[in-house]
Each structure stands twice: as structure tokens, then as C-alpha cells.
Write a protein that holds these residues in place. Sequence first.
Motif, short mmCIF file in Angstrom:
data_model
loop_
_atom_site.label_atom_id
_atom_site.label_comp_id
_atom_site.label_asym_id
_atom_site.label_seq_id
_atom_site.Cartn_x
_atom_site.Cartn_y
_atom_site.Cartn_z
N MET A 1 30.30 -0.48 -1.90
CA MET A 1 28.84 -0.52 -1.99
C MET A 1 28.43 -1.23 -3.27
SD MET A 1 27.23 0.87 0.48
CE MET A 1 26.18 2.21 0.84
N HIS A 2 27.41 -2.03 -3.13
CA HIS A 2 26.85 -2.75 -4.28
C HIS A 2 25.60 -2.02 -4.76
CE1 HIS A 2 29.53 -6.06 -3.41
NE2 HIS A 2 29.08 -6.10 -2.16
N LYS A 3 25.42 -1.99 -6.07
CA LYS A 3 24.19 -1.45 -6.65
C LYS A 3 23.34 -2.64 -7.08
CE LYS A 3 25.94 2.99 -8.21
NZ LYS A 3 25.33 3.81 -7.21
N VAL A 4 22.12 -2.66 -6.57
CA VAL A 4 21.23 -3.81 -6.77
C VAL A 4 19.87 -3.32 -7.23
CG1 VAL A 4 20.19 -5.83 -5.69
CG2 VAL A 4 22.44 -5.05 -4.93
N TYR A 5 19.37 -3.93 -8.30
CA TYR A 5 18.00 -3.67 -8.74
C TYR A 5 17.12 -4.76 -8.17
CZ TYR A 5 19.61 -0.12 -11.99
OH TYR A 5 20.16 1.02 -12.53
N LEU A 6 16.04 -4.35 -7.51
CA LEU A 6 15.08 -5.27 -6.92
C LEU A 6 13.73 -5.09 -7.60
CD1 LEU A 6 15.70 -4.66 -3.10
CD2 LEU A 6 16.61 -6.53 -4.49
N GLY A 7 13.05 -6.19 -7.85
CA GLY A 7 11.66 -6.15 -8.29
C GLY A 7 10.79 -6.51 -7.10
N ILE A 8 9.78 -5.68 -6.84
CA ILE A 8 8.85 -6.00 -5.75
C ILE A 8 7.44 -6.07 -6.31
CG2 ILE A 8 10.35 -4.97 -4.00
CD1 ILE A 8 8.42 -2.60 -3.83
N GLY A 9 6.62 -6.92 -5.72
CA GLY A 9 5.25 -7.04 -6.21
C GLY A 9 4.39 -7.85 -5.28
N GLY A 10 3.09 -7.61 -5.39
CA GLY A 10 2.12 -8.35 -4.60
C GLY A 10 0.73 -8.12 -5.14
N ASN A 11 -0.18 -9.04 -4.82
CA ASN A 11 -1.55 -8.89 -5.33
C ASN A 11 -2.64 -9.17 -4.30
OD1 ASN A 11 -1.17 -11.75 -5.33
ND2 ASN A 11 -2.67 -11.97 -6.99
N ILE A 12 -2.29 -9.42 -3.04
CA ILE A 12 -3.35 -9.63 -2.05
C ILE A 12 -3.10 -8.75 -0.83
CG2 ILE A 12 -4.04 -11.94 -2.79
CD1 ILE A 12 -2.27 -13.14 -0.63
N GLY A 13 -4.15 -8.52 -0.09
CA GLY A 13 -4.07 -7.64 1.06
C GLY A 13 -4.18 -6.19 0.62
N ASN A 14 -3.89 -5.28 1.53
CA ASN A 14 -3.91 -3.85 1.22
C ASN A 14 -2.60 -3.51 0.52
OD1 ASN A 14 -3.54 -1.01 1.36
ND2 ASN A 14 -5.09 -0.91 2.97
N LYS A 15 -2.65 -3.44 -0.81
CA LYS A 15 -1.43 -3.28 -1.60
C LYS A 15 -0.69 -1.99 -1.27
CE LYS A 15 -3.89 -5.10 -5.19
NZ LYS A 15 -4.27 -5.46 -6.54
N GLN A 16 -1.42 -0.91 -1.08
CA GLN A 16 -0.75 0.35 -0.78
C GLN A 16 0.00 0.27 0.55
OE1 GLN A 16 -3.15 3.86 -1.31
NE2 GLN A 16 -1.49 5.23 -0.73
N GLN A 17 -0.65 -0.27 1.57
CA GLN A 17 0.03 -0.43 2.86
C GLN A 17 1.21 -1.39 2.77
OE1 GLN A 17 -2.81 -1.58 5.86
NE2 GLN A 17 -3.69 0.47 6.02
N ASN A 18 1.04 -2.48 2.01
CA ASN A 18 2.12 -3.45 1.85
C ASN A 18 3.34 -2.81 1.19
OD1 ASN A 18 0.54 -5.43 3.01
ND2 ASN A 18 0.01 -6.42 1.08
N PHE A 19 3.10 -1.97 0.18
CA PHE A 19 4.22 -1.31 -0.49
C PHE A 19 4.90 -0.31 0.43
CE2 PHE A 19 3.11 -3.52 -4.18
CZ PHE A 19 4.05 -3.30 -5.17
#
Length: 163
Positions: A1-19
Motif C-alpha cells: 500500500m502506498h501512502k499519498v497526500y492529496l491537495g484538493i481545492g475549488g472555488n466555483i459552483g457549490n463548494k460544499q457539494q463539490n467537496f
Amino acid sequence: MHKVYLGIGGNIGNKQQNFEKVLELINKQLGKIILSSSIYETPPWGFHSDDPFWNQVLLIETILEAEELLWRINAIEDKFERKRGEERYSSRQMDIDILYFNDDYYETKTLIVPHPKIHERKFVLVPLAEIAPDYKHPLRRLTNLQMLENCRDDSIIKKVVFE
């Protein structure tokens, strides 16, 4: 198994739903989410927009190798109408970056890991230091917390509080 750190982000649309949707897709298609930071509201980085970003860092465990992981990330971003083109930085519903892949250094035409701009971006370092303050950057040999303390980015980063 690999351990991976991901950064996620967004600024348009319904941010809560997108997350909510992207977390579900990551769990189903990339690997199990082990840790997740708070969500932070941050200004755009590298361009102007009146829409602030939401950013978060995740630690996942995955069986996927780095290139396969990137291919699947691109497919998830496509579901959020991610446009890849001439403009390097732009508004988007969802962006997913591989920050760290194990303790590996990896460089191809399509992928550089660790992400080459981690140390310059408070919107990455603040959530990263929240969940992995003592993790050492494999090349810089500084912890995430040390990189945050040394970061010259003066952006105002605010934790998103849900009611």
C-alpha cells in the motif's frame, strides 16, 4: 500500500457539494481516506478571482502506482468540468494534486512528486501541517510545519466552519 497526500481545492459552483462528491469519488476510485484536514478558505494563488477557494489535504492509502493514480485523478477532475489548457491557474470546481507519494521522488513529463510548489503555498501548508506537521519533505528535509513557518506567502487562510 502506498501512502499519498492529496491537495484538493475549488472555488466555483457549490463548494460544499463539490467537496462531498470528490471525497466520495476519491474513496471509491483512488483509495481509502485515512486522514483529512479541516477545509480552509483561501485567496486564489497565481491569478485574480473574486471567488475564494476552499482547500483541504487528505492522506489516502492506495494500491495504485503514481502514474495510474494521476490518470484516475484526471478522470475525477473531468467530472467537475476541469479544463486543461493554456492558462496554468484559473477558477475551477475541483482540482486534485498529488503532494507526496510515500517518501518517493518521482519525475516524468506528466508528474513531479513531491509537488514542486508545496513550500511556496500556505493554502497547501496550513492543512498539511494540521494533519502531518512532522512529516519531512523527502528532498527539502524540512517538516511541513517548518516549511509553513518559513513560507513567504502572506495569504490569509481561514478555517471553514459549518453550521
